[in-house]
Scaffold this motif. Structure first.
Motif, PDB file in Angstrom:
ATOM      1  N   LYS A   1     -35.111   9.840  21.149  1.00 50.69           N
ATOM      2  CA  LYS A   1     -36.302   9.818  20.383  1.00 50.69           C
ATOM      3  C   LYS A   1     -35.627   9.262  19.008  1.00 50.69           C
ATOM      4  O   LYS A   1     -35.036   9.738  18.186  1.00 50.69           O
ATOM      5  N   SER A   2     -36.713   8.420  18.332  1.00 47.24           N
ATOM      6  CA  SER A   2     -36.364   8.063  17.213  1.00 47.24           C
ATOM      7  C   SER A   2     -37.679   7.599  16.326  1.00 47.24           C
ATOM      8  O   SER A   2     -38.567   6.983  16.978  1.00 47.24           O
ATOM      9  N   GLY A   3     -37.703   7.903  15.020  1.00 49.22           N
ATOM     10  CA  GLY A   3     -38.906   7.370  14.311  1.00 49.22           C
ATOM     11  C   GLY A   3     -38.840   5.960  13.892  1.00 49.22           C
ATOM     12  O   GLY A   3     -39.655   5.220  13.871  1.00 49.22           O
ATOM     13  N   LYS A   4     -37.539   5.649  13.711  1.00 43.20           N
ATOM     14  CA  LYS A   4     -37.637   4.267  13.250  1.00 43.20           C
ATOM     15  C   LYS A   4     -36.575   3.433  14.290  1.00 43.20           C
ATOM     16  O   LYS A   4     -35.523   4.026  15.192  1.00 43.20           O
ATOM     17  N   SER A   5     -36.561   2.279  14.266  1.00 41.52           N
ATOM     18  CA  SER A   5     -35.395   1.319  15.073  1.00 41.52           C
ATOM     19  C   SER A   5     -35.344  -0.028  14.412  1.00 41.52           C
ATOM     20  O   SER A   5     -35.790  -0.246  13.295  1.00 41.52           O
ATOM     21  N   ASN A   6     -34.726  -1.040  15.050  1.00 43.25           N
ATOM     22  CA  ASN A   6     -34.618  -2.319  14.483  1.00 43.25           C
ATOM     23  C   ASN A   6     -35.532  -3.140  15.529  1.00 43.25           C
ATOM     24  O   ASN A   6     -35.627  -2.956  16.779  1.00 43.25           O
ATOM     25  N   SER A   7     -35.919  -4.355  15.140  1.00 41.08           N
ATOM     26  CA  SER A   7     -36.540  -5.207  15.982  1.00 41.08           C
ATOM     27  C   SER A   7     -35.817  -5.613  17.247  1.00 41.08           C
ATOM     28  O   SER A   7     -34.573  -5.526  16.942  1.00 41.08           O
ATOM     29  N   PRO A   8     -36.566  -5.548  18.480  1.00 36.71           N
ATOM     30  CA  PRO A   8     -35.607  -5.777  19.719  1.00 36.71           C
ATOM     31  C   PRO A   8     -35.225  -7.500  19.747  1.00 36.71           C
ATOM     32  O   PRO A   8     -34.564  -7.968  20.660  1.00 36.71           O
ATOM     33  N   PHE A   9     -35.789  -8.086  18.874  1.00 37.01           N
ATOM     34  CA  PHE A   9     -35.742  -9.531  18.952  1.00 37.01           C
ATOM     35  C   PHE A   9     -34.914 -10.263  17.873  1.00 37.01           C
ATOM     36  O   PHE A   9     -34.837  -9.466  16.514  1.00 37.01           O
ATOM     37  N   ARG A  10     -34.426 -11.277  18.196  1.00 36.70           N
ATOM     38  CA  ARG A  10     -33.908 -12.234  17.242  1.00 36.70           C
ATOM     39  C   ARG A  10     -35.083 -13.261  16.759  1.00 36.70           C
ATOM     40  O   ARG A  10     -35.630 -13.587  17.791  1.00 36.70           O
ATOM     41  N   TYR A  11     -35.480 -13.195  15.547  1.00 37.75           N
ATOM     42  CA  TYR A  11     -36.697 -13.958  15.362  1.00 37.75           C
ATOM     43  C   TYR A  11     -36.397 -14.920  13.907  1.00 37.75           C
ATOM     44  O   TYR A  11     -36.257 -14.484  12.732  1.00 37.75           O
ATOM     45  N   ALA A  12     -36.841 -16.263  14.246  1.00 34.54           N
ATOM     46  CA  ALA A  12     -36.561 -17.023  13.233  1.00 34.54           C
ATOM     47  C   ALA A  12     -37.832 -16.835  12.022  1.00 34.54           C
ATOM     48  O   ALA A  12     -38.981 -16.654  12.289  1.00 34.54           O
ATOM     49  N   GLY A  13     -37.496 -16.477  10.734  1.00 34.32           N
ATOM     50  CA  GLY A  13     -38.241 -16.194   9.709  1.00 34.32           C
ATOM     51  C   GLY A  13     -38.772 -15.023   9.650  1.00 34.32           C
ATOM     52  O   GLY A  13     -39.473 -14.192   8.756  1.00 34.32           O
ATOM     53  N   GLY A  14     -37.983 -14.063  10.586  1.00 33.47           N
ATOM     54  CA  GLY A  14     -38.195 -12.758  10.473  1.00 33.47           C
ATOM     55  C   GLY A  14     -37.823 -11.762   9.067  1.00 33.47           C
ATOM     56  O   GLY A  14     -37.101 -12.512   8.442  1.00 33.47           O
ATOM     57  N   LYS A  15     -38.091 -10.726   8.874  1.00 36.32           N
ATOM     58  CA  LYS A  15     -37.979 -10.064   7.434  1.00 36.32           C
ATOM     59  C   LYS A  15     -37.056  -8.995   7.543  1.00 36.32           C
ATOM     60  O   LYS A  15     -37.025  -8.007   6.642  1.00 36.32           O
ATOM     61  N   PHE A  16     -36.193  -9.285   8.593  1.00 36.38           N
ATOM     62  CA  PHE A  16     -34.916  -8.010   8.578  1.00 36.38           C
ATOM     63  C   PHE A  16     -34.173  -7.887   7.203  1.00 36.38           C
ATOM     64  O   PHE A  16     -33.957  -6.701   7.082  1.00 36.38           O
ATOM     65  N   TYR A  17     -33.946  -8.969   6.892  1.00 40.17           N
ATOM     66  CA  TYR A  17     -32.839  -8.713   5.462  1.00 40.17           C
ATOM     67  C   TYR A  17     -33.745  -8.597   4.168  1.00 40.17           C
ATOM     68  O   TYR A  17     -33.118  -8.142   3.158  1.00 40.17           O
ATOM     69  N   ALA A  18     -35.088  -8.333   4.404  1.00 38.61           N
ATOM     70  CA  ALA A  18     -35.982  -7.960   3.174  1.00 38.61           C
ATOM     71  C   ALA A  18     -36.442  -6.765   3.463  1.00 38.61           C
ATOM     72  O   ALA A  18     -37.380  -6.454   2.720  1.00 38.61           O
ATOM     73  N   ARG A  19     -36.209  -6.177   4.342  1.00 35.25           N
ATOM     74  CA  ARG A  19     -36.872  -4.578   4.696  1.00 35.25           C
ATOM     75  C   ARG A  19     -37.070  -3.788   3.683  1.00 35.25           C
ATOM     76  O   ARG A  19     -38.177  -3.074   3.262  1.00 35.25           O
ATOM     77  N   LYS A  20     -35.910  -3.582   3.085  1.00 33.53           N
ATOM     78  CA  LYS A  20     -35.871  -2.299   1.914  1.00 33.53           C
ATOM     79  C   LYS A  20     -36.717  -2.841   0.876  1.00 33.53           C
ATOM     80  O   LYS A  20     -37.494  -2.076   0.185  1.00 33.53           O
ATOM     81  N   LEU A  21     -36.713  -4.231   0.223  1.00 33.38           N
ATOM     82  CA  LEU A  21     -37.644  -4.754  -0.645  1.00 33.38           C
ATOM     83  C   LEU A  21     -39.158  -4.577  -0.435  1.00 33.38           C
ATOM     84  O   LEU A  21     -39.633  -4.205  -0.963  1.00 33.38           O
ATOM     85  N   ILE A  22     -39.297  -5.057   0.947  1.00 36.51           N
ATOM     86  CA  ILE A  22     -40.612  -4.864   1.310  1.00 36.51           C
ATOM     87  C   ILE A  22     -41.289  -3.397   1.471  1.00 36.51           C
ATOM     88  O   ILE A  22     -42.289  -3.231   1.093  1.00 36.51           O
ATOM     89  N   LEU A  23     -40.633  -2.455   2.145  1.00 38.83           N
ATOM     90  CA  LEU A  23     -40.964  -1.289   2.186  1.00 38.83           C
ATOM     91  C   LEU A  23     -41.419  -0.528   0.944  1.00 38.83           C
ATOM     92  O   LEU A  23     -42.354   0.301   0.644  1.00 38.83           O
ATOM     93  N   LYS A  24     -40.740  -1.160  -0.213  1.00 40.28           N
ATOM     94  CA  LYS A  24     -41.223  -0.403  -1.474  1.00 40.28           C
ATOM     95  C   LYS A  24     -42.455  -0.696  -1.908  1.00 40.28           C
ATOM     96  O   LYS A  24     -43.059  -0.170  -2.780  1.00 40.28           O
ATOM     97  N   HIS A  25     -43.247  -1.868  -1.081  1.00 36.96           N
ATOM     98  CA  HIS A  25     -44.547  -2.155  -1.813  1.00 36.96           C
ATOM     99  C   HIS A  25     -45.611  -1.667  -0.776  1.00 36.96           C
ATOM    100  O   HIS A  25     -46.838  -1.735  -0.864  1.00 36.96           O
ATOM    101  N   ILE A  26     -45.325  -0.858   0.441  1.00 38.23           N
ATOM    102  CA  ILE A  26     -46.145  -0.635   1.493  1.00 38.23           C
ATOM    103  C   ILE A  26     -46.470   0.894   1.154  1.00 38.23           C
ATOM    104  O   ILE A  26     -45.659   1.881   1.012  1.00 38.23           O
ATOM    105  N   PRO A  27     -47.864   1.399   1.008  1.00 34.19           N
ATOM    106  CA  PRO A  27     -48.365   2.628   0.942  1.00 34.19           C
ATOM    107  C   PRO A  27     -48.237   3.280   2.065  1.00 34.19           C
ATOM    108  O   PRO A  27     -48.198   2.632   3.238  1.00 34.19           O
ATOM    109  N   ASP A  28     -48.215   4.700   1.968  1.00 31.02           N
ATOM    110  CA  ASP A  28     -48.313   5.639   3.145  1.00 31.02           C
ATOM    111  C   ASP A  28     -49.804   5.835   3.368  1.00 31.02           C
ATOM    112  O   ASP A  28     -50.710   6.421   2.910  1.00 31.02           O
ATOM    113  N   THR A  29     -50.181   4.897   4.722  1.00 32.14           N
ATOM    114  CA  THR A  29     -51.592   4.877   4.937  1.00 32.14           C
ATOM    115  C   THR A  29     -51.441   5.220   6.571  1.00 32.14           C
ATOM    116  O   THR A  29     -50.493   5.155   7.514  1.00 32.14           O
ATOM    117  N   ASP A  30     -52.753   5.600   7.252  1.00 37.40           N
ATOM    118  CA  ASP A  30     -52.755   6.143   8.598  1.00 37.40           C
ATOM    119  C   ASP A  30     -53.005   4.973   9.554  1.00 37.40           C
ATOM    120  O   ASP A  30     -52.444   5.278  10.576  1.00 37.40           O
TER     121      ASP A  30
END
Length: 303
Positions: A5-34
């Protein structure tokens, strides 16, 4: 199998153009919404990195991506049975790429997942889907099951759809938050993606967001180009961001380069603009826009 059981994970895929390495930067801009939506899910790195919302929708026009997410969510044991004991080899990659004929959605997901994990940079466009696995730098097959269990846990209760982005956005309930990560304006889409996205689609996305700008919150990540800035000059908040991608050390089969011989891709910076229609602290939509700003896409002239 014992679930993890885990609240978070990593993407199961390798994905061209994915945002894996920008996660922390992007999360700072995401509000807490339902309610959380991704109209262009791809590898969904941000979804997996953020705290779960009460309602989440992952959408992608590539039905193979969504089918694989759905099978990981609903039929994990079946997928793990097919993967059990399967090595990551160039011969197996060649077989599943060229000869395998899936007879069910589960087999289709198994094939897609195996090729994605063993292809260079996770590129799945058939003509550019080359062997690109290295046991030192890639996730090894014996670790796939554990990771997939965390992914399956995270996907429980999540809606996965494969529709056009306009349908996805228009059907999002008022007050929902959208993380919008479309194909780059200047990207070589014919190389990376199965579904093309041309200039008319960029304009269509822009118009769709304008129509919904007073009822939905959205964060768009785009390549930093003059044309994109012009398309979104009606947005209140546009910020430049940059991050460094890691070096890819897997084989580049297309160009005959092997990591064993010292091959490694160059480290380079990702430069993007983050475009928002809200203030994160107050979660209030900024200045409203008018439908008079809609752009009519130029039609192709048939000769």
């Amino acid at each position: 199998m014992d679930g993890i059981k885990s609240g978070k994970s990593n993407s199961p895929f390798r994905y061209a153009g994915g945002k894996f390495y920008a996660r922390k930067l992007i999360l700072k801009h995401i509000p807490d919404t339902d309610v959380y939506y991704e109209p262009f899910a791809g590898g969904a790195s941000i979804f997996f990195a953020k705290e779960p919302s009460k309602t989440s929708v992952l959408n992608d026009l590539d039905s193979d991506v969504i089918n694989t997410f759905s099978q990981i969510r609903d039929n994990l044991n079946g997928l793990l049975d097919l993967l059990e004991g399967l090595p990551a080899t160039k011969e197996q990659h060649t077989y599943y790429k060229n000869k395998s004929k899936p007879k069910s959605d589960l087999e289709r997901a198994f094939r897609w997942y195996y090729l994605n994990r063993t292809s260079y940079s996770g590129i799945m466009k058939p003509e550019n889907c080359y062997w690109g696995y290295h046991e030192k730098y890639s996730m090894r097959p014996e670790n796939w099951p554990r990771h997939l269990r965390t992914v399956s846990d995270r996907l429980q209760g999540v809606t996965c759809t494969s529709v056009d982005f306009e349908d996805c956005i228009n059907n999002a309930p008022t007050g929902a938050f959208l993380f919008v990560d479309p194909p780059y304006y200047k990207a070589d889409q014919k190389k990376f993606y199965s579904c093309n996205f041309d200039m008319a689609d960029h304009v269509r996305l822009r118009n769709c967001l304008i129509r919904n700008a007073e009822r939905l919150l959205f964060l768009i990540t785009y390549d930093n180009s003059k044309r994109i800035r012009e398309l979104y000059d009606w947005c209140e908040v546009v910020e430049e961001h940059e991050w460094q991608y890691t070096i890819n050390r897997t084989d580049d089969q297309k160009n005959g380069k092997k990591s064993a011989d010292g091959h490694k891709s160059k480290r380079y910076n990702g430069r993007e603009v983050f475009i928002k229609n809200y203030d994160k602290n107050s979660i209030e939509i900024c200045n409203p826009v008018h439908l008079s700003t809609l752009i009519v896409p130029k039609q192709k002239v048939l000769l």
